[in-house]
Design a protein around this motif. Sequence first.
Motif, PDB file in Angstrom:
ATOM      1  N   ALA A  72     -42.506 -38.226  22.013  1.00  0.00           N
ATOM      2  CA  ALA A  72     -42.382 -39.585  22.537  1.00  0.00           C
ATOM      3  C   ALA A  72     -42.756 -40.610  21.468  1.00  0.00           C
ATOM      4  O   ALA A  72     -43.743 -40.454  20.752  1.00  0.00           O
ATOM      5  CB  ALA A  72     -43.277 -39.757  23.756  1.00  0.00           C
ATOM      6  N   GLY A  73     -41.930 -41.623  21.329  1.00  0.00           N
ATOM      7  CA  GLY A  73     -42.238 -42.733  20.429  1.00  0.00           C
ATOM      8  C   GLY A  73     -41.985 -42.467  18.964  1.00  0.00           C
ATOM      9  O   GLY A  73     -42.402 -43.269  18.116  1.00  0.00           O
ATOM     10  N   ALA A  74     -41.305 -41.382  18.619  1.00  0.00           N
ATOM     11  CA  ALA A  74     -41.044 -41.081  17.209  1.00  0.00           C
ATOM     12  C   ALA A  74     -40.071 -42.108  16.618  1.00  0.00           C
ATOM     13  O   ALA A  74     -38.983 -42.344  17.162  1.00  0.00           O
ATOM     14  CB  ALA A  74     -40.474 -39.677  17.061  1.00  0.00           C
ATOM     15  N   VAL A  75     -40.473 -42.746  15.508  1.00  0.00           N
ATOM     16  CA  VAL A  75     -39.629 -43.727  14.830  1.00  0.00           C
ATOM     17  C   VAL A  75     -39.686 -43.478  13.326  1.00  0.00           C
ATOM     18  O   VAL A  75     -40.632 -42.888  12.808  1.00  0.00           O
ATOM     19  CB  VAL A  75     -40.084 -45.176  15.117  1.00  0.00           C
ATOM     20  CG1 VAL A  75     -39.959 -45.494  16.591  1.00  0.00           C
ATOM     21  CG2 VAL A  75     -41.513 -45.397  14.655  1.00  0.00           C
ATOM     22  N   GLY A  79     -39.082 -48.560  11.272  1.00  0.00           N
ATOM     23  CA  GLY A  79     -39.146 -49.024  12.648  1.00  0.00           C
ATOM     24  C   GLY A  79     -37.982 -48.627  13.522  1.00  0.00           C
ATOM     25  O   GLY A  79     -38.030 -48.817  14.738  1.00  0.00           O
ATOM     26  N   SER A  80     -36.927 -48.074  12.940  1.00  0.00           N
ATOM     27  CA  SER A  80     -35.780 -47.679  13.755  1.00  0.00           C
ATOM     28  C   SER A  80     -36.117 -46.416  14.540  1.00  0.00           C
ATOM     29  O   SER A  80     -36.777 -45.503  14.033  1.00  0.00           O
ATOM     30  CB  SER A  80     -34.548 -47.446  12.875  1.00  0.00           C
ATOM     31  OG  SER A  80     -34.825 -46.470  11.884  1.00  0.00           O
ATOM     32  N   PRO A  81     -35.670 -46.343  15.807  1.00  0.00           N
ATOM     33  CA  PRO A  81     -36.040 -45.203  16.660  1.00  0.00           C
ATOM     34  C   PRO A  81     -35.321 -43.914  16.245  1.00  0.00           C
ATOM     35  O   PRO A  81     -34.195 -43.953  15.735  1.00  0.00           O
ATOM     36  CB  PRO A  81     -35.605 -45.653  18.049  1.00  0.00           C
ATOM     37  CG  PRO A  81     -34.503 -46.635  17.798  1.00  0.00           C
ATOM     38  CD  PRO A  81     -34.876 -47.350  16.527  1.00  0.00           C
ATOM     39  N   LEU A  82     -35.998 -42.812  16.455  1.00  0.00           N
ATOM     40  CA  LEU A  82     -35.403 -41.496  16.239  1.00  0.00           C
ATOM     41  C   LEU A  82     -34.739 -41.056  17.536  1.00  0.00           C
ATOM     42  O   LEU A  82     -35.354 -41.102  18.606  1.00  0.00           O
ATOM     43  CB  LEU A  82     -36.484 -40.493  15.838  1.00  0.00           C
ATOM     44  CG  LEU A  82     -36.024 -39.044  15.669  1.00  0.00           C
ATOM     45  CD1 LEU A  82     -35.149 -38.912  14.428  1.00  0.00           C
ATOM     46  CD2 LEU A  82     -37.224 -38.109  15.578  1.00  0.00           C
ATOM     47  N   THR A  83     -33.483 -40.631  17.451  1.00  0.00           N
ATOM     48  CA  THR A  83     -32.751 -40.205  18.643  1.00  0.00           C
ATOM     49  C   THR A  83     -32.457 -38.713  18.588  1.00  0.00           C
ATOM     50  O   THR A  83     -32.415 -38.106  17.511  1.00  0.00           O
ATOM     51  CB  THR A  83     -31.427 -40.967  18.779  1.00  0.00           C
ATOM     52  OG1 THR A  83     -30.543 -40.570  17.697  1.00  0.00           O
ATOM     53  CG2 THR A  83     -31.643 -42.471  18.729  1.00  0.00           C
ATOM     54  N   ALA A  84     -32.231 -38.143  19.757  1.00  0.00           N
ATOM     55  CA  ALA A  84     -31.870 -36.729  19.837  1.00  0.00           C
ATOM     56  C   ALA A  84     -30.563 -36.467  19.095  1.00  0.00           C
ATOM     57  O   ALA A  84     -30.377 -35.414  18.474  1.00  0.00           O
ATOM     58  CB  ALA A  84     -31.759 -36.302  21.301  1.00  0.00           C
ATOM     59  N   GLN A  85     -29.657 -37.440  19.129  1.00  0.00           N
ATOM     60  CA  GLN A  85     -28.381 -37.259  18.451  1.00  0.00           C
ATOM     61  C   GLN A  85     -28.574 -37.174  16.943  1.00  0.00           C
ATOM     62  O   GLN A  85     -27.916 -36.377  16.255  1.00  0.00           O
ATOM     63  CB  GLN A  85     -27.435 -38.412  18.793  1.00  0.00           C
ATOM     64  CG  GLN A  85     -26.016 -38.228  18.255  1.00  0.00           C
ATOM     65  CD  GLN A  85     -25.367 -36.959  18.764  1.00  0.00           C
ATOM     66  OE1 GLN A  85     -25.333 -36.705  19.969  1.00  0.00           O
ATOM     67  NE2 GLN A  85     -24.868 -36.130  17.849  1.00  0.00           N
TER      68      GLN A  85
END
Length: 471
Positions: A72-75, A79-85
């Motif tokens: 949760a909250g991995a970026v 600052g850009s978010p990490l996505t599963a894709q």
Amino acid sequence: MPKLLRVGLLAAPDRLDPATAQHETQLVLHQVLETPFGVAPGSGELEPALLAGPLERVGSGEPAVYRARLRAGAVFSDGSPLTAQQVATTLRQAPTVREQAVVTTEDSALVFTLKRPNGRFDLSLSHVQCSVLRTQAGLPLGTGPFQLAPDSRPGRLRLVPNPRFPRRPLLDELLFEAHPPEPDGRPLALLRAFERGEVDVSMALQRDEAAQLKGVRRALLPGLSTAVLYLNVERLRDPRARRALAHAIDRELMAADVYTNALVFTARSLLPRGLAPGLLRDGLGLDPARARTLWRELGSAAPRRLTLLVPWAPRPYLPNPRRAAELLAEQLAPLGVALEAQRPGTAHEFLERLVGGQQDLVLGGWTADTLDPCDFLEANLASDRVPTRANLALAANSARLRSPELDRALADYRAERSPARLDAVQRLVDEAAPVVPLFFGSTSLVHALRVTGLKPSPLALVDFSRAELLD
């Protein structure tokens, strides 16, 4: 005053890319990038890194399907978010994962559908090639505890804390600087830098070298690596020639030149002790009489001169390549063989020659990328691990062996990690004799007295975010 930790290297990272096989690069990127799973510092336990927890089996059917959610909250550090894709895209490109599973996403979760049986697929997700990154201004951005400073250059890499990492490092700055060895392999520049107080920690010095330093702490720990002599089967086509060379080599003598306790480090098989289940031994031990008999059987086909490709710099498993080459030449001389050492000056030149495959022998080895013995064996023995420009980060089959029978035995062992299936692999290796494991590597750690909190992982990596400098 800012807390700066200076790490001394013998070679500069060739490029900041997880696809490289160079240990120096992996040590740096280990501070910046994360993989789905990591190895806990100071232990051999696998722990979630980018993932929120262990893999969960979906159903009981075959092929096996696993599911996992991101932390949760991995970026990223920008600052850009990490996505599963994004993670799925990285894993689809990682050869260790691509050849074993189909990776998809579902409701922001990762789904792995295995292509072949593997009871420890989670180990594959700790491979450095599973590191997730973005690139900005030519530098990799990750989700790890540090980020690269813009003024970094190949021989001098400066890292600063990633303000978005959940746990702030205890250091304000981390500096990796290369101090190349002398032509004969002696790390004089690194030793002098230690003496001048310009280096705080290094993993590149061996026992005798570190003993010259005062005011430091020294540790030599067993490592998951093996120094290996690879016998090029494309040039040494007769297995009798390869077995003769193997039986002529005194592996304990080779280990004694590096370690005080040679018996502990002498290789009896390709797998390092920490990966080998139980006592594993090959059938290629020292036997000078057998070596001479096999060599005589070759008659006029017995080569009188062999070329030996030697690494450009010390490696974790091979602290003094030049000296090791000299010992090999002395041991093969009684067979009437003259060894011609080829010593490239750079990593690039060494790897180019490795891909070309024009040498008879290669002095090298392998450091485990994961805690999976199957990965180590396949890297050194599988047909698709013969070095090419595309697979160098995974390929150590410098013997250039292509054996469908051995490939099947390796796949069987991955599916069922039983002693019987490992013995089947070992029997085929003994018959083909493509490799002579020489001695096991170690993890060397030398640091100033004011440095604390350093715990190398079994993969010879250190998480410097846990290090501290005492006032």
